[in-house]
Scaffold this motif. Structure first.
Motif, mmCIF file in Angstrom:
data_model
loop_
_atom_site.group_PDB
_atom_site.id
_atom_site.type_symbol
_atom_site.label_atom_id
_atom_site.label_comp_id
_atom_site.label_asym_id
_atom_site.label_seq_id
_atom_site.Cartn_x
_atom_site.Cartn_y
_atom_site.Cartn_z
ATOM 1 N N ARG A 84 23.402 -7.658 35.748
ATOM 2 C CA ARG A 84 23.729 -7.762 37.314
ATOM 3 C C ARG A 84 24.471 -6.617 37.460
ATOM 4 N NH1 ARG A 84 24.266 -11.697 40.780
ATOM 5 N NH2 ARG A 84 23.613 -13.279 39.158
ATOM 6 N N ALA A 85 24.003 -5.977 38.753
ATOM 7 C CA ALA A 85 24.949 -4.869 39.317
ATOM 8 C C ALA A 85 26.185 -5.295 39.829
ATOM 9 C CB ALA A 85 24.044 -4.156 40.233
ATOM 10 N N VAL A 86 27.330 -4.484 39.661
ATOM 11 C CA VAL A 86 28.424 -4.901 39.968
ATOM 12 C C VAL A 86 28.785 -4.736 41.585
ATOM 13 C CG1 VAL A 86 31.018 -4.766 39.539
ATOM 14 C CG2 VAL A 86 29.457 -4.672 37.459
ATOM 15 N N ASP A 87 29.307 -5.774 42.200
ATOM 16 C CA ASP A 87 29.489 -5.652 43.535
ATOM 17 C C ASP A 87 31.007 -4.857 43.715
ATOM 18 O OD1 ASP A 87 30.181 -6.188 46.138
ATOM 19 O OD2 ASP A 87 29.695 -8.367 46.222
ATOM 20 N N PRO A 88 30.935 -3.917 44.248
ATOM 21 C CA PRO A 88 32.424 -2.893 44.389
ATOM 22 C C PRO A 88 33.082 -3.805 45.193
ATOM 23 C CG PRO A 88 30.331 -1.663 45.231
ATOM 24 C CD PRO A 88 29.829 -3.072 44.902
ATOM 25 N N ALA A 89 32.905 -5.146 46.061
ATOM 26 C CA ALA A 89 33.885 -5.475 46.919
ATOM 27 C C ALA A 89 34.537 -6.488 45.570
ATOM 28 C CB ALA A 89 33.336 -6.225 47.831
ATOM 29 N N ALA A 90 33.618 -7.262 44.922
ATOM 30 C CA ALA A 90 34.242 -8.145 44.022
ATOM 31 C C ALA A 90 34.951 -7.545 42.886
ATOM 32 C CB ALA A 90 32.898 -8.755 43.231
ATOM 33 N N LEU A 91 34.552 -6.141 42.518
ATOM 34 C CA LEU A 91 35.537 -5.516 41.516
ATOM 35 C C LEU A 91 36.773 -5.210 41.985
ATOM 36 C CD1 LEU A 91 35.635 -4.102 38.932
ATOM 37 C CD2 LEU A 91 34.582 -1.970 39.929
ATOM 38 N N ASP A 92 37.020 -4.915 43.283
ATOM 39 C CA ASP A 92 38.317 -4.676 43.995
ATOM 40 C C ASP A 92 39.114 -5.803 44.177
ATOM 41 O OD1 ASP A 92 37.939 -1.987 44.388
ATOM 42 O OD2 ASP A 92 36.986 -2.324 46.670
ATOM 43 N N GLU A 93 38.382 -7.268 44.391
ATOM 44 C CA GLU A 93 39.129 -8.457 44.325
ATOM 45 C C GLU A 93 39.584 -8.750 42.984
ATOM 46 O OE1 GLU A 93 36.970 -11.687 46.202
ATOM 47 O OE2 GLU A 93 35.588 -10.242 47.248
ATOM 48 N N VAL A 94 39.017 -8.241 42.027
ATOM 49 C CA VAL A 94 39.294 -8.745 40.438
ATOM 50 C C VAL A 94 40.472 -7.950 40.063
ATOM 51 C CG1 VAL A 94 38.581 -8.445 38.260
ATOM 52 C CG2 VAL A 94 37.084 -9.764 39.766
ATOM 53 N N ARG A 95 40.222 -6.256 40.541
ATOM 54 C CA ARG A 95 41.181 -5.480 40.036
ATOM 55 C C ARG A 95 42.602 -5.923 40.819
ATOM 56 N NH1 ARG A 95 37.735 -0.166 40.636
ATOM 57 N NH2 ARG A 95 37.044 -0.098 38.502
ATOM 58 N N LEU A 105 43.547 -9.000 41.919
ATOM 59 C CA LEU A 105 43.993 -10.127 41.350
ATOM 60 C C LEU A 105 44.834 -10.135 39.860
ATOM 61 C CD1 LEU A 105 44.296 -13.297 41.917
ATOM 62 C CD2 LEU A 105 41.944 -13.424 40.589
ATOM 63 N N LEU A 106 44.188 -9.275 39.053
ATOM 64 C CA LEU A 106 44.671 -8.872 37.875
ATOM 65 C C LEU A 106 46.050 -8.089 37.809
ATOM 66 C CD1 LEU A 106 41.707 -8.594 35.503
ATOM 67 C CD2 LEU A 106 42.579 -10.517 36.393
ATOM 68 N N GLY A 107 45.973 -7.268 38.789
ATOM 69 C CA GLY A 107 47.242 -6.337 38.961
ATOM 70 C C GLY A 107 47.512 -5.497 37.776
ATOM 71 N N HIS A 108 48.695 -5.532 37.135
ATOM 72 C CA HIS A 108 48.921 -4.834 36.115
ATOM 73 C C HIS A 108 48.972 -5.264 34.790
ATOM 74 C CE1 HIS A 108 50.594 -1.432 38.373
ATOM 75 N NE2 HIS A 108 51.339 -2.538 39.243
ATOM 76 N N ALA A 109 48.531 -6.664 34.706
ATOM 77 C CA ALA A 109 47.831 -7.483 33.383
ATOM 78 C C ALA A 109 46.895 -6.584 32.446
ATOM 79 C CB ALA A 109 47.476 -8.677 33.872
ATOM 80 N N SER A 110 47.457 -7.039 31.248
ATOM 81 C CA SER A 110 46.427 -6.319 30.302
ATOM 82 C C SER A 110 45.115 -6.503 30.493
ATOM 83 C CB SER A 110 46.911 -6.844 28.967
ATOM 84 O OG SER A 110 46.188 -6.165 28.120
ATOM 85 N N ARG A 111 44.070 -5.848 30.136
ATOM 86 C CA ARG A 111 42.623 -6.031 30.200
ATOM 87 C C ARG A 111 42.266 -6.244 28.691
ATOM 88 N NH1 ARG A 111 44.987 -5.373 35.086
ATOM 89 N NH2 ARG A 111 43.201 -4.613 36.970
#
Length: 565
Positions: A25-36, A38-44
Motif C-alpha cells: 500500500r502507498a503511504v498516505d502523506p496525511a496519515a503519516l503526518d497524523e502518526v508522527r 501522535l507518536l511525538g518523541h516516543a521511540s520508534r
C-alpha cells in the motif's frame, strides 16, 4: 550474450521502471503526518509496536489501513509485520478497506463461565436494542472480574454485577477511566514499614544468599499456575551472565482468575517492593511489567505510582521499570509468549530449550514472575520461611489466594491455607452456597484445570494433589457449580474459549480446539474421536494451552457420564 536474450533484459528493465514505488500500500502523506504527531518523541524501536498500536486505536477508535501503513513506514517495518501483530490481538479493531468503522463506543459483555452463569447471554440479547446503533455490543472473553459476574466494560469503564439498566446508565454518564478506590498509596505503605526491607538489602544489612535461602526455605512456588519454586528460580537466573532482565506477568487471562487485580488495586507497593527486592537479589538491569489491557484503572494507578517512585526512589540506582500494555491474548499468560509480546510481536510461545532463564527477553537471561509471587516476598523475608510453611491443612504447607466465583454467597479472593478442601473453602470462607443452590461440581484451576464432581469435594487443593484426578490447581481459580448447572455446559464454554484464544502456531491446538468445540456442541458426543483428539493435543501441542485444553471434556466423560446418557 546473443540476440535472443536482449528482449528479456529489456522486458525486465521495463518492469523495474514501472515499479518505482515499493510493493504494498502507498503511504498516505496525511496519515503519516497524523502518526508522527501522535507518536511525538516516543521511540520508534521495534518493541514499541504494540504500544504505538494502542496509541493509534485510543486516538482513532479503530485501526484503519492508511494508519497501519503509515505506522509501518514511520517505524521502518514491513506493512505485513504491523498488520499481523494488529490482527493477532482481539483488543485491536482492525478495519479493512470497505468495512464499516465500528461505532464510537464499544460495550464488552464478558461471556466467561461465571458471567454466563450470571446472565451474560441475556445482556447480549437485550443491550443492542437498548443502546442503539451508536454503541457496539460484543461478547468478550474473560475480563478478570469473575467475582462481579456478570461483568461488562463500557469503553474502558467496568460495570460490576451489571444489569441492562446499569449498563445503559453508564453509557449515558460517560466512560472516563477511574483509578481503583481504596488502595494503599505510597505514604500509607511507608508508614506501615514499607520499603524498609528493600533499604536494608541495599545497605548490606541483608546478604543476597541469605535472602535467596529464606525464599527457598519458604517453599513459595510460582503463583501464576506453573508452580516453579521461586527461590530456586532466583538462584538459577542469578547464575547467568549479565545483563539480566525481569518480566512480570499481570496478564491474568485464565477464566476464573482475578486475585492479581484485587491485590494490585489494594496494595500495589507491596508488590513493587517485592519486585525490587527480587531485582536486587538477582542483579536485574531492567524490569518490564506486562499488564492486561482490561485493567484500565489499575494501569492508570500503576503509572502514577511508578512515576512517584522514579521521582523519589526509596534507594538510589532504582532499575528502569517499564510498564507494557497487553492487547488481549490469553496465550500471553505463557511466559515465552508474554516475552514475544513485550518485544512487540505476536504472542506465540517459543520452543524450548533454551529456557527464558537463559535466553529470554531481548535474548538476555530473564527472571519471569507472576504478580502474586512477588507480592509475598516482603512478608516472607520479614517473618521467615518457617512462618509461611506453618500454614496449611491436610499435610500441605503455605497459603493460597483462591479466586472464587460461581454459585457461592460471597465470591472473591479468599486467603486460605494450602490444602484446604473445596467444601471447607465454600463453608468457611464463602458463606456457603447461594440460596436455593446445592453443591454439584467445581473447577479447581480455572478453564484449563478440569472439572470435578461434588463427590470429590474432599481433595486437598494444592500443587500436585489434583493431578491423579486429571486436574490441577494452576492459579487457584475456583468456579463453583450447583445443581442448576451442568458440567457439559461448562465444558462447552471452556472449549469455545480455548478455540478463540489458540494462537494458531501449532496444528494440534489450532485445529484440535476448534474440532473439539464443534464435537461437544453436538447432542451426542463421539467419545472415541474425542479421546483420539485429546491424546494428540496433549502429546503434540507446543505449549500448555493445547496440552490442557482437553481437561474439561475429559473430566465430563470420566466424572459426569449421566449428563451424556
Amino acid at each position: 550474450m546473443n540476440a535472443r536474450t536482449i528482449p528479456l533484459f529489456a522486458a525486465d528493465a521495463a518492469r523495474q521502471r514501472k515499479r518505482e514505488a515499493p510493493k504494498g500500500r502507498a503511504v498516505d502523506p496525511a496519515a503519516l503526518d497524523e502518526v508522527r504527531a501522535l507518536l511525538g518523541h516516543a521511540s520508534r524501536a521495534r518493541d514499541q509496536l504494540i504500544e504505538h498500536l494502542h496509541r493509534l486505536q485510543d486516538h482513532c477508535g479503530h485501526l484503519g489501513a492508511r494508519h497501519l501503513a503509515a505506522l509501518a513506514c514511520e517505524m521502518g517495518l514491513a506493512q505485513t509485520e504491523v498488520y499481523e501483530v494488529a490482527t493477532f490481538y482481539h483488543r485491536f479493531d482492525v478495519v479493512k478497506e470497505g468495512q464499516a468503522i465500528p461505532a464510537p463506543l464499544t460495550v464488552r459483555v464478558c461471556d466467561g463461565l461465571a458471567c454466563e452463569m450470571a446472565g451474560a447471554q441475556e445482556l447480549l440479547a437485550r443491550l443492542p436494542k437498548m443502546l442503539g446503533k451508536e454503541v457496539r455490543v460484543i461478547a468478550a472473553p474473560c475480563i478478570g472480574r469473575c467475582e462481579q459476574a456478570p461483568a461488562v466494560v463500557v469503553g474502558q469503564r467496568p460495570v460490576p454485577n451489571a444489569t441492562a439498566d446499569e449498563v445503559a446508565a453508564t453509557v449515558k454518564a460517560g466512560t472516563r477511566i477511574h483509578a481503583p478506590a481504596g488502595f494503599i498509596d505510597r505514604a500509607a505503605y511507608e508508614a506501615q514499614g514499607g520499603y524498609r526491607l528493600l533499604q536494608q538489602c541495599i545497605a548490606g544489612e541483608r546478604e543476597v544468599q541469605s535472602v535467596i535461602k529464606t525464599m527457598e526455605d519458604s517453599g513459595l512456588r510460582g503463583l501464576g499456575g506453573a508452580g516453579f519454586p521461586a527461590g530456586r528460580k532466583w538462584r538459577i537466573v542469578r547464575g547467568e551472565a549479565a545483563p539480566r532482565l525481569m518480566a512480570v506477568n499481570i496478564d491474568e487471562g485464565e477464566p476464573g482468575t482475578f486475585k492479581d487485580r484485587v491485590y494490585l488495586e489494594r496494595d500495589p507497593h507491596r508488590f513493587l517492593e517485592g519486585m525490587l527486592i527480587a531485582a536486587w537479589a538477582v542483579g536485574i538491569a531492567r524490569i518490564y511489567i506486562y499488564l492486561r489491557d482490561e485493567y484500565h484503572g489499575c494501569r492508570a494507578m500503576l503509572e502514577a505510582e511508578l512515576a512517584k517512585l522514579r521521582a523519589a526512589p526509596p534507594h538510589p540506582g532504582l532499575p528502569d521499570v517499564i510498564l507494557r500494555r497487553g492487547a488481549g491474548a490469553y496465550i500471553c499468560g505463557e511466559e515465552s509468549a508474554m516475552i514475544e509480546s513485550i518485544e512487540g510481536k505476536r504472542g506465540m510461545p517459543r520452543l524450548r530449550p533454551p529456557y527464558v532463564a537463559q535466553v529470554g527477553l531481548f535474548g538476555r537471561p530473564t527472571l519471569e514472575h507472576n504478580f502474586e509471587t512477588l507480592y509475598w516476598v516482603r512478608e516472607i523475608l520479614e517473618k521467615g520461611g518457617a512462618w509461611f510453611t506453618s500454614h496449611g491443612r491436610n499435610g500441605r504447607q503455605g497459603l493460597r489466594s483462591f479466586s472464587v466465583s460461581g454459585r457461592v454467597k460471597s465470591p472473591g479472593v479468599k486467603l486460605a491455607p494450602a490444602g484446604i478442601t473445596i467444601r471447607e473453602l465454600i463453608d468457611e470462607f464463602c458463606g456457603g452456597m447461594s440460596d436455593g443452590h446445592a453443591f454439584y461440581a467445581y473447577l479447581p484451576g480455572g478453564a484449563s484445570g478440569g472439572i470435578l464432581p461434588a463427590t470429590l469435594g474432599d481433595i486437598p487443593l494444592d500443587f500436585d494433589t489434583l493431578q491423579p484426578y486429571g486436574c490441577f490447581i494452576g492459579s487457584a481459580a475456583v468456579i463453583v457449580l450447583s445443581d442448576q448447572d451442568t458440567a457439559t455446559v461448562a465444558a462447552r464454554n471452556m472449549m469455545r474459549f480455548f478455540a478463540h484464544e489458540s494462537c494458531g502456531q501449532c496444528t494440534p491446538c489450532r485445529s484440535g480446539t476448534a474440532k473439539a468445540s464443534a464435537l461437544i456442541d453436538q447432542p451426542k458426543w463421539d467419545l472415541p474421536l474425542l479421546a483420539d483428539l485429546s491424546q494428540v493435543m496433549r502429546e503434540a501441542s507446543i505449549c500448555g494451552l493445547g496440552q490442557a485444553a482437553p481437561n474439561p471434556v475429559d473430566c465430563v466423560i470420566k466424572y459426569f457420564p449421566q449428563e451424556l446418557a
